[in-house]
Scaffold this motif. Structure first.
Motif, short mmCIF file in Angstrom:
data_model
loop_
_atom_site.label_atom_id
_atom_site.label_comp_id
_atom_site.label_asym_id
_atom_site.label_seq_id
_atom_site.Cartn_x
_atom_site.Cartn_y
_atom_site.Cartn_z
N TYR A 79 0.83 -1.24 0.13
CA TYR A 79 -0.17 -0.10 0.08
C TYR A 79 0.69 1.22 0.02
O TYR A 79 0.35 2.27 -0.54
CB TYR A 79 -0.85 0.05 1.28
N GLY A 80 1.93 1.18 0.95
CA GLY A 80 2.74 2.54 0.80
C GLY A 80 3.35 2.72 -0.44
O GLY A 80 3.49 4.12 -0.93
N VAL A 81 3.75 1.67 -1.23
CA VAL A 81 4.25 1.89 -2.68
C VAL A 81 3.22 2.39 -3.52
O VAL A 81 3.44 3.22 -4.36
CB VAL A 81 5.37 0.79 -3.25
N SER A 84 1.90 5.77 -3.04
CA SER A 84 2.92 6.96 -3.05
C SER A 84 2.76 7.63 -1.48
O SER A 84 2.74 8.93 -1.60
CB SER A 84 2.65 7.84 -4.13
N LEU A 85 2.64 6.82 -0.53
CA LEU A 85 2.70 7.41 0.85
C LEU A 85 3.81 8.29 1.40
O LEU A 85 3.91 9.21 2.06
CB LEU A 85 2.26 6.58 1.62
N TYR A 86 4.91 7.84 0.79
CA TYR A 86 6.34 8.24 1.07
C TYR A 86 6.95 8.94 0.26
O TYR A 86 6.91 8.75 -0.85
CB TYR A 86 7.14 6.98 1.63
N PRO A 87 7.95 9.97 0.61
CA PRO A 87 8.60 10.87 -0.28
C PRO A 87 9.55 9.92 -1.36
O PRO A 87 10.17 10.07 -2.19
CB PRO A 87 9.44 11.63 0.60
N ALA A 88 9.87 8.46 -0.64
CA ALA A 88 11.00 7.79 -1.46
C ALA A 88 10.37 6.39 -1.22
O ALA A 88 9.48 6.25 -0.38
CB ALA A 88 12.41 7.84 -1.03
N TYR A 89 10.97 5.54 -2.16
CA TYR A 89 10.47 3.90 -2.08
C TYR A 89 11.11 3.26 -0.95
O TYR A 89 12.22 3.44 -0.43
CB TYR A 89 11.22 3.30 -3.32
N THR A 90 10.18 2.80 -0.06
CA THR A 90 10.42 1.88 1.07
C THR A 90 9.18 0.96 1.24
O THR A 90 8.29 0.85 1.12
CB THR A 90 10.60 2.83 2.37
N LEU A 91 9.80 -0.34 1.85
CA LEU A 91 8.99 -1.72 2.14
C LEU A 91 9.13 -1.81 3.45
O LEU A 91 8.61 -2.94 4.06
CB LEU A 91 9.48 -2.80 1.21
N MET A 92 9.56 -0.76 4.39
CA MET A 92 9.83 -1.11 5.58
C MET A 92 8.65 -1.54 6.69
O MET A 92 8.59 -1.95 7.57
CB MET A 92 10.52 -0.01 6.41
N SER A 93 7.29 -1.26 5.98
CA SER A 93 6.06 -1.63 6.61
C SER A 93 6.06 -3.15 6.63
O SER A 93 5.17 -3.67 7.66
CB SER A 93 4.71 -1.15 5.78
N ILE A 94 6.56 -3.83 5.80
CA ILE A 94 6.65 -5.38 6.07
C ILE A 94 6.95 -5.77 7.18
O ILE A 94 6.23 -6.55 7.93
CB ILE A 94 7.13 -5.87 4.72
N PRO A 95 8.11 -5.73 7.59
CA PRO A 95 8.89 -6.27 8.53
C PRO A 95 8.23 -5.69 10.03
O PRO A 95 8.13 -5.97 10.99
CB PRO A 95 10.29 -6.05 8.65
N LEU A 96 7.84 -4.25 10.03
CA LEU A 96 7.32 -3.40 11.05
C LEU A 96 5.91 -4.09 11.50
O LEU A 96 5.80 -4.02 12.85
CB LEU A 96 7.39 -2.07 10.72
N ILE A 296 2.20 1.47 8.90
CA ILE A 296 2.10 2.52 7.70
C ILE A 296 2.87 3.85 8.17
O ILE A 296 3.25 4.63 7.19
CB ILE A 296 0.58 3.11 7.56
N LEU A 297 2.70 4.22 9.57
CA LEU A 297 3.21 5.23 9.97
C LEU A 297 4.63 5.47 10.16
O LEU A 297 5.63 6.37 9.51
CB LEU A 297 2.60 5.89 11.23
N MET A 298 5.33 4.28 10.71
CA MET A 298 7.00 4.52 11.11
C MET A 298 7.71 4.31 9.90
O MET A 298 8.98 4.91 10.19
CB MET A 298 7.12 3.35 12.22
N PRO A 299 7.63 3.89 8.65
CA PRO A 299 8.40 3.76 7.60
C PRO A 299 8.96 5.23 7.30
O PRO A 299 9.94 5.11 6.58
CB PRO A 299 7.95 3.06 6.64
#
Length: 330
Positions: A79-81, A84-96, A296-299
């Motif tokens: 969902y984050g990707v 486009s929730l973040y200014p840059a590409y990140t998948l850190m929601s997955i392990p968090l 969703i928030l922490m990445p």
């Protein structure tokens, strides 16, 4: 400036981390559950049906929870990707998501926790899609339908009936949006009451059951199960969450307008769900619900703060999670 390493953003590493968390945490909760993890959730109209089903198939229920946790983490990262929730590409929601939902403590009510997690994830998905992409009443309505169905599975979440209209005002201030949200939020409970009346029971029987269940003591104590590793883990998670919120509030260039609105909603939702711990009917299931908006928030900190600091927090998170699982498994 030091070059940012992208190892935390590779799909294989984060997916493997989530998989290990889901499997190990589930096995630990099955074979070495803590006393408070075995406390069942209080009665809810649909929750009691799931609890009866788990009583017949306990191992399959644990497998469903493990699968739900894994798939929920993957979808949170997607969902984050996708939106486009973040200014840059990140998948850190997955392990968090896996770390917050399963490494502190896991409710033994696997089916109820799985259903509640799915409903929360879908609700967040639709509200984010409404804010970021479509702006349609349809997505807003679908989100509120999921939030409205959540208390029918997990009774302490009944506070969303009172709090969710206020959260919607934080991102959708038009009266038409608010009306759609309130009607959609109340519809699942109304439908449940109608089915109850059709079966010959009182029309308000499900609503009265929810009111009684919310104030019914479950016997769960938040601090009783925690050990020093668990407390440290919670401290790391809170640090990451506070850093993300501080970026939303203080840095006007950290997010676009729509992304900021979506993050504001998730921050308020996480705060609301954390408040469920103060209800007498609360159980360990709340950790799984909080994990959805928190993941969703922490990445945001991984794309807006220094690499050294965020990598330190992430490694501390995994270290404390591993230590907590090991201590609880003894």
């Amino acid at each position: 400036m030091a070059k940012r390493r992208a190892i935390h953003h590779r799909i294989f590493e984060v997916t493997a981390t989530l998989f290990v968390i889901a499997v190990v945490a589930t096995l630990r909760s099955v074979f070495a559950p803590a006393a408070d993890e075995t406390i069942p959730n209080v009665a809810a109209p649909i929750g009691v049906l799931l609890q009866g089903l788990q009583a017949r198939f306990p191992l399959w229920s644990a497998a469903i929870w493990c699968s739900t946790l894994f798939l929920a983490g993957l979808n949170a990262g997607r969902y984050g990707v996708k939106y486009s929730l973040y200014p840059a590409y990140t998948l850190m929601s997955i392990p968090l998501l896996g770390a917050v939902a399963a490494t502190i403590t896991v409710s033994g009510d696997y089916l109820v926790t799985s259903a509640a997690t799915i409903l929360t994830l879908l609700a967040v998905k639709y509200i984010v899609r409404c804010i970021m992409r479509t702006g349609s009443y349809g997505d807003l309505s679908l989100s509120m339908l999921c939030f409205g169905a959540l208390p029918l599975v997990f009774a302490p979440a009944a506070v969303v009936y009172a709090a969710m209209p206020l959260l919607v005002l934080a991102v959708k201030a038009k009266w038409r949006d608010w009306t759609v949200a309130v009607v959609s939020l109340a519809f699942p409970l109304f439908a449940c009451c109608y089915v109850s009346w059709f079966r010959g029971e009182e029309f308000l029987a499900p609503a009265l059951l929810l009111c009684e269940s919310v104030t019914e003591p479950s016997g769960y104590a938040f601090l009783r199960t925690l050990n020093p590793a668990g407390l440290a883990l919670i401290g790391v998670i809170l640090t990451m969450a506070f850093c993300a919120v501080s970026l939303i509030i203080s840095d006007r260039y950290s997010l676009k307008v729509k992304s900021r609105a979506a993050m504001r909603f998730n921050a308020l939702l996480a705060l609301l769900l954390c408040g469920l711990f103060f209800l007498p009917s609360g159980t360990a299931t709340i950790f799984a619900l909080v994990a959805v908006p928190a993941s969703i928030l922490m990445p945001l900190i991984f794309v807006r703060m220094g690499t050294g600091f965020t990598e330190l927090l992430y490694r501390l998170l995994l270290l404390c999670a591993a230590a907590n699982i090991a201590v609880m498994g003894m």
